[in-house]
Design a protein around this motif. Structure first.
Motif, short mmCIF file in Angstrom:
data_model
loop_
_atom_site.label_atom_id
_atom_site.label_comp_id
_atom_site.label_asym_id
_atom_site.label_seq_id
_atom_site.Cartn_x
_atom_site.Cartn_y
_atom_site.Cartn_z
N UNK A 49 0.85 -1.20 0.00
CA UNK A 49 0.00 0.00 0.00
C UNK A 49 0.88 1.24 0.00
N UNK A 50 1.87 1.13 0.86
CA UNK A 50 2.78 2.30 0.93
C UNK A 50 3.45 2.56 -0.41
N UNK A 51 3.97 1.46 -0.92
CA UNK A 51 4.65 1.56 -2.18
C UNK A 51 3.70 2.07 -3.26
N UNK A 52 2.47 1.55 -3.20
CA UNK A 52 1.48 1.98 -4.17
C UNK A 52 1.23 3.49 -4.06
N UNK A 53 1.09 3.85 -2.77
CA UNK A 53 0.84 5.28 -2.56
C UNK A 53 2.01 6.09 -3.11
N UNK A 54 3.19 5.60 -2.84
CA UNK A 54 4.39 6.30 -3.30
C UNK A 54 4.37 6.41 -4.82
N UNK A 55 4.08 5.30 -5.41
CA UNK A 55 4.08 5.31 -6.88
C UNK A 55 2.99 6.23 -7.39
N UNK A 56 1.86 6.10 -6.80
CA UNK A 56 0.73 6.89 -7.29
C UNK A 56 1.07 8.37 -7.14
N UNK A 57 1.60 8.65 -6.01
CA UNK A 57 1.92 10.06 -5.81
C UNK A 57 3.01 10.49 -6.76
N UNK A 58 3.99 9.69 -6.92
CA UNK A 58 5.01 10.05 -7.92
C UNK A 58 4.37 10.26 -9.26
N UNK A 59 3.49 9.36 -9.60
CA UNK A 59 2.82 9.50 -10.88
C UNK A 59 2.02 10.79 -10.95
N UNK B 254 2.36 13.79 -13.38
CA UNK B 254 1.19 14.16 -14.18
C UNK B 254 0.94 15.66 -14.03
N UNK B 255 0.99 15.99 -12.76
CA UNK B 255 0.75 17.42 -12.54
C UNK B 255 1.87 18.25 -13.19
N UNK B 256 3.02 17.70 -13.24
CA UNK B 256 4.12 18.38 -13.93
C UNK B 256 3.75 18.75 -15.35
N UNK B 257 2.95 17.92 -15.92
CA UNK B 257 2.57 18.21 -17.30
C UNK B 257 1.97 19.60 -17.39
N UNK C 242 -2.33 29.36 -10.03
CA UNK C 242 -1.80 29.17 -8.67
C UNK C 242 -2.29 27.88 -8.10
N UNK C 243 -3.55 27.51 -8.40
CA UNK C 243 -4.11 26.27 -7.90
C UNK C 243 -3.25 25.09 -8.30
N UNK C 244 -2.96 25.12 -9.55
CA UNK C 244 -2.11 24.02 -10.03
C UNK C 244 -0.81 24.00 -9.25
N UNK C 245 -0.30 25.18 -9.00
CA UNK C 245 0.97 25.22 -8.25
C UNK C 245 0.79 24.65 -6.86
N UNK C 246 -0.30 25.04 -6.31
CA UNK C 246 -0.56 24.53 -4.94
C UNK C 246 -0.72 23.03 -4.97
N UNK C 247 -1.51 22.58 -5.95
CA UNK C 247 -1.71 21.13 -6.06
C UNK C 247 -0.39 20.45 -6.25
N UNK C 248 0.36 21.01 -7.14
CA UNK C 248 1.66 20.44 -7.43
C UNK C 248 2.48 20.36 -6.16
N UNK C 249 2.46 21.46 -5.42
CA UNK C 249 3.28 21.49 -4.22
C UNK C 249 2.80 20.46 -3.23
N UNK C 250 1.47 20.43 -3.10
CA UNK C 250 0.93 19.43 -2.16
C UNK C 250 1.36 18.04 -2.56
N UNK C 251 1.15 17.84 -3.84
CA UNK C 251 1.53 16.51 -4.33
C UNK C 251 2.98 16.22 -4.05
N UNK C 252 3.80 17.14 -4.34
CA UNK C 252 5.21 16.91 -4.12
C UNK C 252 5.52 16.71 -2.67
N UNK C 253 4.85 17.46 -1.81
CA UNK C 253 5.10 17.28 -0.37
C UNK C 253 4.69 15.87 0.05
N UNK C 254 3.51 15.52 -0.41
CA UNK C 254 3.04 14.18 -0.04
C UNK C 254 3.99 13.11 -0.55
#
Lengths: 179, 735
Positions: B56-66, B70-73, B81-93
């Motif tokens: 699960x952890x690994x999955x989460x890791x992968x999913x988040x990396x993905x 994706x958000x990088x796109x 700014x939203x996208x940036x925030x999302x991106x940042x959140x995602x990256x933090x997670x």
């Protein structure tokens, strides 16, 4: 085995044998004797046949010899005296109100003994019946038996008197008893 | 519209690169999203995966990396700014999860690695166990073969079968090329090839027993590997180039006598057979330990089975022997019986046949003697008579003796008058003695009973023989005969210390001493005295013409009578005493054996058969009394009559022989009892007889209890009375 002295074998039937074997040619004096003997034999046979006498009587007759020629008669006389006495006793006992059956029984016993010693067959048999009546304390039965005994005694006495008379005749005719 | 100083995407040189980045990110995202899906899919399929949480952890890791990629796109272009925030959140997670995963992996990867090693280890172990399993199975199978082999061996008691089976089974179990058994020969110096597996009939190979290799094998109870070139192993031409290994084991041959329960036999003086087993040549097989053990076990079993077979053979042989002996014995016995029968027949015939002519000769010679004869003729006739008498005696003696030897002679026992027997013998011997001028004296002891029971004839024969010898061997002087009852002390003879006569109530020992003043006995001759046909060589006896049997016969007669006979002499010329003791029965009244017929006859014919018999009659019935008296008087008795118990008891005494009691009288039994107690018990008289008219059991019992000697039924006939009296007097009881 001495051969010179021939005795006919003792016969138990009381039948004195010789008369039947007599040859017909006899001196006349012997006729009377043989006739008498014949008579005696017939009479004795009839007594036996009718049951008045049995073997015991023949035994008594056998006991007669030179020393006691009237043995049988003596015994028989004694018997009849005894019989008379017993009958009288019994009659008296039975007339009482309270019959003493024990006494009657002992008298019957005596009579039975005497009659069997003498060879009075009929009387002996009557005694047996008499005894049964006594045992069952049957007064009437006893009376009846007593009367019969009395009758038989008288009858037998007469018959034996005839017998003894015949024997006397034979002896006086020159013969001898037993033959 | 605001003017945005947004930088125009520099497309032209970086546009390609961005495009590529864009595409890569997209694919990465795609991959990153698909990986967990795959994982989930396969894990779900596998069902055994311990680390779900890691997944699960690994999955989460992968999913988040993905997700990040994706958000990088979107960040390639102008993004809000939203996208940036999302991106940042995602990256933090993603950063968090990645670190967590990284930390987790530190724990997990060693575990996973160890799982792998364990798996490898287990695989190895499994392989090893498989191998061992195979081994055990092989062993088990061989064990089964051994059991089967043992069973086969032990199920038969035939030696040949045992050995053959052993070899066959061993060969099969161990897949041997050859298997052979060498047995020791009778001499014990060589081993002979007895059985082989492959060869049908082994030719008689022998090898000497003392080869070193054989000694090596015999000295140990293990199976020993030997060289294929040793003489015991070289059984057939080599099949291949490399001969297989050979093993040899000893088979103890247990001897029967070695079976002692508490003490197993030492193997020192033993015989062994040798069993040689060869593996197939050209195979790389080797002897395994377990195979060797198997061979040893089999060898032991074979030993036991062989010994059983040997025992059986022995016992069968013994039984056959016994049967043969039995048959032979039976035959011998039958022959002996036939012989005895033949002899007895012969004797029986000769007995008669020999005696008849003998008697004829004697009788006629005696008659001839009576006639007119010239002196020469008379002499001749006398000689004939003497010789024939002698011959007759001889014949009798021989026949008697053979019957005595046989044991078939039996004494004729009876009562006889002892005194008169002695007197008769003296009378017989007196004439001869007086011719020789010998004085014969007889002395009978006063306590010698007059009557005795025993074999009169043979006693007299013995006595006659002994006295006759005394007369024969005395030329002058006197013969004295003494007879007395032997007392206990005098019953022992110094010469026969083992003769212990025991007198008893019914018997006594008669001792007879015959002393003569004759020629005596030479002490050397003593042992032969009683021997058949042996005569002493001194002159006087030779001429006296004895047959030499006399004393032998006497001895046998005396022995039959439980007695003993011996001679005492002080030497030649000093006379001789013959002593014998015999056992005789004591008898009171003499049943005159010579007169039975006469008395019986007289009893049957006599009218006065009981003269003077004192009889008392007790009867209360006058008529019966008279009749009984008449009977008894007719039979000659002396009769007293009484009519009461008192009178009876008053008048009864022991003078009366018999008393007849009418037990039908009221005190009849009592009187009988009193008479019995007072008189009959003590004085044996009078005898009591109960007269009764009843023959029932009660009466009989009562009579028996009272103790009367007999019961008679009234009325009594003359014959009955006669038989009653005679029974009473004879038996003291009515039978």
């Amino acid at each position: 085995m001495p051969l010179h002295h021939y005795r006919p074998p003792p016969n138990h039937g009381g039948i004195t044998s010789t008369p039947q074997q007599q040859v017909t040619h006899q001196p006349p004096a012997m006729d009377v004797l043989s006739q008498l003997r014949h008579q005696l034999a017939d009479y004795t046979n009839s007594l036996h046949r009718d049951g008045f006498l049995d073997d015991q009587f023949s035994q008594l007759q056998q006991l007669q010899d030179e020393s006691s020629p009237d043995f049988a008669m003596e015994v028989v006389s004694l018997f009849f005296e005894d019989c008379q006495k017993l009958v009288t006793n019994m009659a008296r006992a039975l007339e009482l109100q309270a019959v003493d059956f024990k006494q009657v029984d002992s008298s019957v016993h005596q009579l039975k003994g005497s009659s069997s010693s003498v060879g009075a067959a009929r009387i002996k048999n009557l005694c047996v019946a008499f005894k049964t009546c006594c045992d069952s304390q049957n007064r009437d039965g006893c009376m009846r038996c007593l009367q019969e005994v009395n009758r038989e005694c008288v009858l037998l006495k007469n018959k034996l008197q005839t017998l003894f008379r015949l024997e006397q005749q034979i002896i006086s005719a020159g013969g001898s008893i037993p033959m | 519209m605001e003017s945005c100083n947004c930088i125009e995407p520099q497309l032209p040189p970086d546009e390609l690169l961005s495009k590529y980045q864009y595409i890569s990110d997209f694919f990465i995202a795609l991959a990153y999203f698909s990986i967990p899906l795959e994982l989930i899919y396969f894990v779900k399929k596998s069902a055994v995966f311990p680390y779900r949480w890691v997944l699960v952890q690994f999955g989460a890791f992968i999913v988040l990396c993905g997700a990040t990629h994706l958000i990088n796109l979107w960040t390639f272009t102008i993004h809000s700014r939203t996208v940036a925030i999302v991106m940042t959140t995602a990256k933090i997670l993603t950063a968090v999860v990645s670190c967590a995963t990284a930390l987790m992996l530190v724990h997990i990867i060693p575990d996973l690695l160890s799982v792998k090693t364990r798996e490898l280890f287990l695989k190895n172990k499994a392989a090893e166990l498989d191998r061992e399993m195979g081994l055990i199975r092989t062993q088990e199978e061989t064990g089964r073969h051994v059991r089967m082999l043992t069973h086969e061996i032990r199920s038969t008691l035939d030696r040949h079968t045992i050995l053959k089976t052993t070899l066959v089974e061993l060969g099969r179990t161990l897949s041997l090329e050859e298997c052979a058994l060498w047995m020791p020969t009778r001499t014990g110096l060589e081993l002979q090839l007895a059985y082989t597996l492959r060869q049908q009939n082994p030719v008689g190979y022998t090898v000497p027993i003392h080869l070193p290799v054989i000694n090596q094998v015999f000295s140990s109870n293990r199976a020993v590997k030997i060289s294929p070139n040793s003489p015991v192993a070289r059984l057939r031409p080599l099949a291949g180039k490399y001969p297989g290994e050979v093993v040899a084991v000893r088979v103890p041959l247990l001897h029967l006598s070695n079976f002692q329960i508490n003490d197993w036999p030492e193997l020192s003086t033993k015989r062994y057979a040798l069993m040689v087993l060869m593996l197939p040549s050209d195979s790389a097989r080797q002897w395994h330990t377990y195979e060797l053990e198997l061979v040893e076990v089999v060898a032991d079993q074979v030993a036991v089975a062989l010994s059983h077979a040997a025992i059986l053979e022995e016992s069968m042989r013994a039984r056959d022997l016994l049967m043969e002996q039995n048959v032979a014995l039976d035959l011998a016995r039958r022959e002996a019986e036939t012989a005895i029968r033949a002899r007895n027949d012969f004797l029986a015939v000769m007995n008669h046949e020999m005696r008849t002519p003998m008697h004829a000769i004697i009788a006629l010679s005696s008659l001839l003697q009576e006639t007119e004869l010239t002196p020469e003729q008379r002499l001749m006739v006398e000689t004939i008579l003497k010789s024939s008498n002698l011959l007759a005696t001889l014949i009798n003696d021989v026949l008697d003796l053979s019957r005595l030897e046989d044991g078939s002679l039996q004494l004729d026992l009876g009562s006889f008058n002892l005194h008169s027997a002695f007197r008769e013998v003296i009378n017989l011997i007196r004439p001869i003695a007086s011719v020789k001028k010998l004085v014969v004296t007889l002395h009978l002891a006063p306590d010698l009973p007059e009557y005795a029971s025993g074999d009169e004839k043979r006693l007299m024969q013995t006595l006659l023989n002994v006295v006759g010898n005394a007369v024969k061997f005395s030329k002058e002087g006197s013969i004295s005969i003494t007879a007395f009852v032997a007392k206990a002390e005098s019953l022992r003879d110094p010469r026969a210390p083992d003769f212990f006569p025991v007198p008893s109530d019914n018997h006594f020992f008669l001792r007879v001493q015959v002393k003569d003043t004759g020629s005596g006995i030479n002490p050397q001759d003593y042992p032969k005295l009683f021997t058949k046909f042996a005569q002493s060589q001194s002159l006087p006896t030779k001429n006296s013409g004895g047959s030499g049997l006399g004393l032998a016969i006497c001895k046998r007669f005396v022995n039959l009578m439980d007695g003993h006979i011996w001679l005492e002499s002080e030497g030649l010329g000093k006379g001789c005493t013959a002593i014998f003791m015999v056992k005789l029965g004591v008898t009171e009244c003499c049943t005159e054996s010579k007169l039975p017929a006469a008395t019986n006859a007289s009893m049957n014919h006599a009218q006065t058969a009981f003269p003077g018999l004192k009889v008392m009659v007790m009867d209360d019935n006058g008529v019966s009394r008279m009749v009984t008296k008449g009977l008894l008087v007719h039979l000659g008795c002396n009769v007293t009559t009484v009519s009461s118990g008192d009178e009876c008891l008053r008048l009864i005494s022991q003078d009366h022989h018999v008393v007849f009691i009418d037990v039908c009288m009221y005190d009849g039994y009592e009187v009988a009892l009193r008479v019995h107690e007072k008189l009959t018990k003590r004085h044996e008289r009078p005898l009591t007889v109960a007269l009764t008219a009843n023959s029932d059991k009660a009466t009989k019992d009562h009579c028996r209890r009272v103790g009367v000697n007999g019961v008679v039924l009234k009325p009594v006939s003359v014959d009955k009375m006669r038989s009653v009296l005679s029974d009473l007097l004879e038996h003291r009881n009515l039978v």
